[in-house]
Design an enzyme around this catalytic site. Structure first.
Site, PDB file in Angstrom:
ATOM      1  N   HIS A  52      30.718  10.775   3.917  1.00  0.00           N
ATOM      2  CA  HIS A  52      29.864  11.973   3.820  1.00  0.00           C
ATOM      3  C   HIS A  52      30.834  13.058   3.364  1.00  0.00           C
ATOM      4  CE1 HIS A  52      26.547  14.726   5.632  1.00  0.00           C
ATOM      5  NE2 HIS A  52      27.488  15.541   5.133  1.00  0.00           N
ATOM      6  N   CYS A  84      25.167   7.541   9.162  1.00  0.00           N
ATOM      7  CA  CYS A  84      26.302   8.342   8.718  1.00  0.00           C
ATOM      8  C   CYS A  84      26.812   9.219   9.868  1.00  0.00           C
ATOM      9  CB  CYS A  84      25.889   9.210   7.539  1.00  0.00           C
ATOM     10  SG  CYS A  84      27.140  10.404   7.099  1.00  0.00           S
ATOM     11  N   HIS A  89      33.291  15.809   2.607  1.00  0.00           N
ATOM     12  CA  HIS A  89      33.895  16.802   3.506  1.00  0.00           C
ATOM     13  C   HIS A  89      35.158  17.368   2.895  1.00  0.00           C
ATOM     14  CE1 HIS A  89      35.371  12.787   4.616  1.00  0.00           C
ATOM     15  NE2 HIS A  89      36.521  13.362   4.906  1.00  0.00           N
ATOM     16  N   CYS A  95      26.406  12.981   9.215  1.00  0.00           N
ATOM     17  CA  CYS A  95      24.990  13.377   9.326  1.00  0.00           C
ATOM     18  C   CYS A  95      24.619  13.521  10.798  1.00  0.00           C
ATOM     19  CB  CYS A  95      24.073  12.355   8.667  1.00  0.00           C
ATOM     20  SG  CYS A  95      23.948  12.520   6.870  1.00  0.00           S
ATOM     21  N   ASN A 121      39.133  14.038  -0.070  1.00  0.00           N
ATOM     22  CA  ASN A 121      39.462  12.655  -0.401  1.00  0.00           C
ATOM     23  C   ASN A 121      38.202  11.978  -0.931  1.00  0.00           C
ATOM     24  OD1 ASN A 121      42.111  12.942   0.624  1.00  0.00           O
ATOM     25  ND2 ASN A 121      41.404  12.522   2.696  1.00  0.00           N
ATOM     26  N   GLY A 165      41.656   7.742  -0.398  1.00  0.00           N
ATOM     27  CA  GLY A 165      41.931   7.810   1.039  1.00  0.00           C
ATOM     28  C   GLY A 165      40.746   8.264   1.877  1.00  0.00           C
TER      29      GLY A 165
HETATM   30  P1  5GP Z   1      38.725  11.212   5.232  1.00  0.00           P
HETATM   31  O1  5GP Z   1      39.861  10.240   5.402  1.00  0.00           O
HETATM   32  O2  5GP Z   1      37.406  10.511   5.080  1.00  0.00           O
HETATM   33  O3  5GP Z   1      38.988  12.237   4.178  1.00  0.00           O
HETATM   34  O4  5GP Z   1      38.686  12.049   6.582  1.00  0.00           O
HETATM   35  C1  5GP Z   1      37.868  11.743   7.659  1.00  0.00           C
HETATM   36  C2  5GP Z   1      38.298  12.652   8.799  1.00  0.00           C
HETATM   37  O5  5GP Z   1      37.289  12.622   9.778  1.00  0.00           O
HETATM   38  C3  5GP Z   1      39.600  12.205   9.479  1.00  0.00           C
HETATM   39  O6  5GP Z   1      40.565  13.251   9.403  1.00  0.00           O
HETATM   40  C4  5GP Z   1      39.179  11.896  10.903  1.00  0.00           C
HETATM   41  O7  5GP Z   1      40.136  12.275  11.870  1.00  0.00           O
HETATM   42  C5  5GP Z   1      37.886  12.677  11.050  1.00  0.00           C
HETATM   43  N1  5GP Z   1      36.932  12.093  11.973  1.00  0.00           N
HETATM   44  C6  5GP Z   1      36.567  10.785  12.037  1.00  0.00           C
HETATM   45  N2  5GP Z   1      35.643  10.591  12.995  1.00  0.00           N
HETATM   46  C7  5GP Z   1      35.416  11.826  13.537  1.00  0.00           C
HETATM   47  C8  5GP Z   1      34.540  12.279  14.592  1.00  0.00           C
HETATM   48  O8  5GP Z   1      33.786  11.518  15.212  1.00  0.00           O
HETATM   49  N3  5GP Z   1      34.578  13.599  14.893  1.00  0.00           N
HETATM   50  C9  5GP Z   1      35.402  14.482  14.228  1.00  0.00           C
HETATM   51  N4  5GP Z   1      35.361  15.750  14.604  1.00  0.00           N
HETATM   52  N5  5GP Z   1      36.221  14.086  13.234  1.00  0.00           N
HETATM   53  C10 5GP Z   1      36.233  12.775  12.896  1.00  0.00           C
HETATM   54 ZN    ZN Z   2      25.911  11.827   5.920  1.00  0.00          ZN
END
Ligand code: 5GP
Ligand code: ZN
Length: 123
Positions: A107, A4, A109, A7, A96, A102
């Site tokens: 994990h 993950c 957030h 994680c 999301n 989306g």
């Molecule tokens: P989700 O679409 O799952 O709600 O949002 C995932 C978020 O994680 C996205 O806004 C993306 O830009 C961010 N993200 C993806 N990989 C990384 C990473 O390696 N580091 C950081 N700081 N953000 C990430």
């Molecule tokens: Zn995780």
């Protein structure tokens, strides 16, 4: 969770720009910001989605949500009020969940998105 991404970020095995940390939570800058302020608040414990949290997690979820206005204040996008009471500033708090929600990283957030508009993507 071995594979993950968040994680690994929580364990500091992958670098991130950390803006807040306590025993339960980590907050860091989104790598691909949709707005001038784009932070992610995660529990250090792995939950794939919000739907993987039970009612027992209410205090943890409350803690994540309660952190948002504190970070918004620190990053200059808090809600304020003009002298006549008109609200100013502000931010979005978004979770999301699942493919139709989306979600890309599985994990849990909380996105904290704010700052001067227009923003990319999020309306
Ligand atoms: P989700 O679409 O799952 O709600 O949002 C995932 C978020 O994680 C996205 O806004 C993306 O830009 C961010 N993200 C993806 N990989 C990384 C990473 O390696 N580091 C950081 N700081 N953000 C990430
Ligand atoms: Zn995780």
């Amino acid at each position: 969770m071995e594979n993950c991404l968040f994680c690994k970020i929580a364990a500091k095995a992958i670098p991130s720009t950390i803006v807040y940390e306590d025993e339960d939570l980590l907050a860091f800058k989104d790598i691909n910001p949709a707005a001038p302020v784009h932070l992610l608040v995660i529990p250090k414990r792995h939950f794939a989605t919000l739907s993987d949290c039970s009612a027992n997690e209410a205090p943890l979820l409350g803690k994540m949500l309660a952190l948002a206005p504190r970070l918004a204040e620190e990053f200059g996008c808090a809600v304020g009020y003009e002298a006549d009471g008109t609200p100013t500033g502000g931010y979005k708090t978004v979770i999301n969940s699942g493919p139709d929600g989306g979600q890309e990283v599985y994990h849990l957030h909380l996105h904290l998105v704010g700052g001067a508009r227009p923003w990319r993507g999020m309306r």
